[in-house]
Scaffold this motif. Sequence first.
Motif, mmCIF file in Angstrom:
data_model
loop_
_atom_site.group_PDB
_atom_site.id
_atom_site.type_symbol
_atom_site.label_atom_id
_atom_site.label_comp_id
_atom_site.label_asym_id
_atom_site.label_seq_id
_atom_site.Cartn_x
_atom_site.Cartn_y
_atom_site.Cartn_z
ATOM 1 N N ASP A 142 0.898 -1.200 0.062
ATOM 2 C CA ASP A 142 0.065 0.094 0.059
ATOM 3 C C ASP A 142 0.823 1.171 -0.014
ATOM 4 O O ASP A 142 1.884 1.251 0.824
ATOM 5 N N LYS A 187 7.048 3.416 10.956
ATOM 6 C CA LYS A 187 7.588 2.438 11.403
ATOM 7 C C LYS A 187 6.531 1.378 11.997
ATOM 8 O O LYS A 187 6.857 0.168 11.354
ATOM 9 N N ASP A 188 5.668 1.928 12.577
ATOM 10 C CA ASP A 188 4.581 1.027 12.825
ATOM 11 C C ASP A 188 3.926 0.226 11.748
ATOM 12 O O ASP A 188 3.298 -0.766 12.100
ATOM 13 N N ASP A 189 3.958 0.676 10.660
ATOM 14 C CA ASP A 189 3.168 0.203 9.450
ATOM 15 C C ASP A 189 3.736 -1.187 9.201
ATOM 16 O O ASP A 189 3.109 -2.006 8.496
ATOM 17 N N GLU A 190 4.848 -1.639 9.721
ATOM 18 C CA GLU A 190 5.529 -2.873 9.152
ATOM 19 C C GLU A 190 5.257 -3.975 10.229
ATOM 20 O O GLU A 190 4.466 -3.574 11.438
ATOM 21 N N ASP A 191 5.883 -5.094 10.096
ATOM 22 C CA ASP A 191 5.475 -6.275 11.100
ATOM 23 C C ASP A 191 5.662 -6.110 12.373
ATOM 24 O O ASP A 191 6.710 -6.385 12.980
ATOM 25 N N ASP A 192 4.811 -5.262 13.371
ATOM 26 C CA ASP A 192 5.038 -5.202 14.550
ATOM 27 C C ASP A 192 4.673 -6.547 15.359
ATOM 28 O O ASP A 192 4.414 -7.314 14.976
ATOM 29 N N ASP A 193 5.083 -6.382 16.421
ATOM 30 C CA ASP A 193 4.890 -7.393 17.474
ATOM 31 C C ASP A 193 4.567 -7.084 18.702
ATOM 32 O O ASP A 193 4.651 -6.030 19.300
ATOM 33 N N GLN A 242 -4.869 1.842 14.360
ATOM 34 C CA GLN A 242 -4.610 3.202 14.786
ATOM 35 C C GLN A 242 -2.889 2.900 15.050
ATOM 36 O O GLN A 242 -2.526 2.123 15.895
ATOM 37 N N LYS A 259 1.525 8.226 21.282
ATOM 38 C CA LYS A 259 2.047 7.054 21.871
ATOM 39 C C LYS A 259 2.049 6.032 21.015
ATOM 40 O O LYS A 259 0.995 5.528 20.217
ATOM 41 N N THR A 260 3.076 5.346 20.926
ATOM 42 C CA THR A 260 3.427 4.294 19.890
ATOM 43 C C THR A 260 2.450 2.905 20.224
ATOM 44 O O THR A 260 2.297 2.570 21.375
ATOM 45 N N TYR A 298 2.357 -0.670 19.639
ATOM 46 C CA TYR A 298 3.019 -1.659 19.224
ATOM 47 C C TYR A 298 2.321 -2.776 18.637
ATOM 48 O O TYR A 298 1.182 -3.052 19.425
ATOM 49 N N TYR A 299 2.730 -3.339 17.590
ATOM 50 C CA TYR A 299 2.121 -4.519 16.886
ATOM 51 C C TYR A 299 0.723 -4.158 16.691
ATOM 52 O O TYR A 299 -0.130 -4.958 16.596
ATOM 53 N N GLU A 310 -0.545 -3.963 13.782
ATOM 54 C CA GLU A 310 -1.320 -4.606 12.636
ATOM 55 C C GLU A 310 -1.679 -5.789 12.865
ATOM 56 O O GLU A 310 -2.728 -6.463 12.471
ATOM 57 N N ILE A 311 -0.759 -6.737 13.855
ATOM 58 C CA ILE A 311 -0.866 -8.030 14.164
ATOM 59 C C ILE A 311 -2.289 -7.828 15.081
ATOM 60 O O ILE A 311 -3.317 -8.732 14.841
#
Lengths: 296, 296
Positions: A51, A63-69, A204, A215-216, A218-219, A221-222
């Motif tokens: 996308d 950054k958070d767009d990628e594979d977070d965890d 979000q 506030k980040t 984390y993860y 997308e998962i």
Amino acid sequence: MALISALTPVFVAVLCVVIAAFFRNYRRAESSSQQKRSPAAGETTSRPWVDEDLQDDTEVSAKDDEDDDWVVSETEELPPIPYIPPRYSEEEMLERSQQLYNLLNQRRSVRFISPEPVPREVIENVIHTAGTAPSGAHTEPWTFVVVADAETKHKVREIVEQEEEINYKQRMGDKWVHDLRRLRTNWMKEYLDTAPYLILIFKQTYGILPDGKKKTHYYNEISVSISCGLLLAALQNVGLVTVTSTPLNCGPQLRVLLRRPANEKLLMLLPVGYPAPDATVPDLKRKDLSDIMVFV
Amino acid sequence: MALISALTPVFVAVLCVVIAAFFRNYRRAESSSQQKRSPAAGETTSRPWVDEDLQDDTEVSAKDDEDDDWVVSETEELPPIPYIPPRYSEEEMLERSQQLYNLLNQRRSVRFISPEPVPREVIENVIHTAGTAPSGAHTEPWTFVVVADAETKHKVREIVEQEEEINYKQRMGDKWVHDLRRLRTNWMKEYLDTAPYLILIFKQTYGILPDGKKKTHYYNEISVSISCGLLLAALQNVGLVTVTSTPLNCGPQLRVLLRRPANEKLLMLLPVGYPAPDATVPDLKRKDLSDIMVFV
């Protein structure tokens, strides 16, 4: 001759400056063409599905767009409370686990959706269920936008189809187009008009603290994908159908259409309703348990 | 003097070649230092949670590691078959949707797991249920490794705790450590020994075709996360508990320990069992429906 001899150093100097300038420009041109080439190559051949919704990114969301965890699923300094869930006998467990398998194994991605109305309260319960998913640091980083308004649904369709057509014709590599052709799928998405509801699931990528700081999440997308799993189970549980899709490159336009804030990015779009009376699905099989499970 | 005058062009030429070479090398050094600098900065400060499991990456898996997506959920040129799922009355739909919400709303991430044995067939049914998830182009890109062997569980624990300790002490940014401190969580994972089963969920970043070529698994991470959502629902349905975790940087070691092929990457690790009799959970609340749903 003396003049020419005297001028020779000047000619050579000019020549050398030209050479130096050439090298300088050559390097610059090369590196800039590399910069342009790699993403372009990715977009048009090997990564057509990425996308391009980056225009409202911040350093956080990019950054958070990628594979977070995530490491832990709850946050807050909260007092511990006892946890005593229902306990079933082994027979009950076996029966319940088999029943749920039977129910969910009947689920299929369905593209032929009836325009019949569906009670809004059912949709609310289904989304409430999706909201029970775990999330990184208990951020609950999801927004479910339910579109029932016919005009808005049609605008969603227009945006999605326009981008899909571009995707098919320009951005997709041969391989991807081949994969899709085998499916006899094209960029027409009639179900976006006919389905009584479209559920657009936004992740979000960050939250806003009371002091206005980011506030980040984390993860995210998962977490949102897990939540989508619960949503699919809940839909199947009431006899509704959907097809899991994530329209390429439509995120920014749909976000603006639906007036979602910049920290939200579209992850999935699910048209929801009863199956059309003449709905069909490809006659595919699922892998055997032995092909997906390894026991150690 | 005539000699010097005659040699001047040579000196100037040499000088210019040196200048050209300088520019050439300067450009090269600059671009390579940029290449090195950006990922390093990301790994050590702003992106502590990114798994460094890249050592068995190929050009395919390196890309698919990121936020993939899918347009269609089935592939193959398969004949269409009618799809006629059960149809419920509106009252039944409301009741069923409320019941599933009540069931799943009781789910919590539980870190105190009883060592009591759990029937293996229940675990099999639960994983079979997870395997009904949709996936990009119907690739079903998941492998569920169920570890029941005590020695292997302990090795998993050692790997996870060792990396977790490093994560906490070295890799995490202040902010992340702060978030975790509020949870009173540390890197000790006793449940990895006590839980009767550990389910390690691997995403298959690509598949191998019969001719030995690699087949891209579009959207493998989202697909596997959705599957994990179904797994969580199925566990809750039989009264078992788990905690969703994704151990940082343990992927390669755990993959080798469990003898998984190079196209598989660890996405999640779920310890599974009955809750311990004295199990507690943080007294957290979930968002209201109105905070996660927008109706248009």
